[in-house]
Design a protein around this motif. Sequence first.
Motif: not given
Length: 323
Positions: A102-104, A137-139, A143-155
């Motif tokens: 998942v590219g971010t 989460q994504g990358v 190449g670093d791990v990033t997170t999408l914020g609270r509730g990000g699993s819906d996204t």
Amino acid sequence: MGLIVQKFGGSSVRDRERLLRAMRIVRRTWEQGDDVVVVLSAQGDTTDALLARARELTEEPPLRELDALLATGETASVALGAIALASLGVPAVSLSGWQVPVGTDGTHGGANVRSVGAERIRQELAQRRVVLAAGFQGVDAAGDVTTLGRGGSDTSAVALAAFLGAERCIIYTDVDGVYTTDPRVCPTARRLAAVSCDQMLRLAANGAQVLHDRSVALAARHGVTVEVRSCEEGSVGTLVVPRAESGEVTGVTRSRRGEVTRVTAIGRALPSLAAIRAAVSALETAGITVLGLEEGEQRVTLLVKRDDEDAALCAVHDALVPW
């Protein structure tokens, strides 16, 4: 048969029993012959616990390292989900955000999804495996791990559905769909059979916690229909669709700011003088003081004391949402 994306939140997989219940739902879908991609949140309060551990060391942990830490919650969930499916006789593989990938963008703590790789997922689905993808989460390009914020699993779920061309995207929550207000507080709340992305986005932005607002915006942009339902047998749920007919008032939400609660009515007929008078009158009849009033596009917000928020939510709902 098609490709189905199923997402389960943290409360739906918080312990052994709930995790197995969720994976039995997955098994039933897989046994029908569909390809299945499952998105999981971290179990229960795992994210809060990890955040607390970081803040035991410093009140301002480096955002890159905080993302690396918090992402472990979802990584553990999908691994446990794959193990649970194996115990149920279903071949499965877990993938973290960077394995999908998942590219971010590079925004730590609130990254935006830019792309989803399909090759690895399609290879696994071709082997009739269920793919469990870590939500939240994504990358990034570095190449670093990033997170999408609270509730990000819906996204995450909506992004996978959009980029993979899924036939259905089902998000399982604690309630059986989207209601006109919180059914745990107001017994008169009604489940909506369908709601437009536009109205759902307004509800989410003003406090409704059924869906993450960024996931709804992504669904609208890519034309993804999202089904919101509970894990309970016979759940009917709600369809969140790009376009849908709606009543004059869709629903009533609340959000807190310190000791003040904002009770907000959302609907295409708002704001209107008649609705404002009806809401204020209902609050006064209930003995609730109105501290302030705000109007906006398709919304009316009344400010009340936090101690009055439950009664205020029900009073405004019953005054404005027709049966």
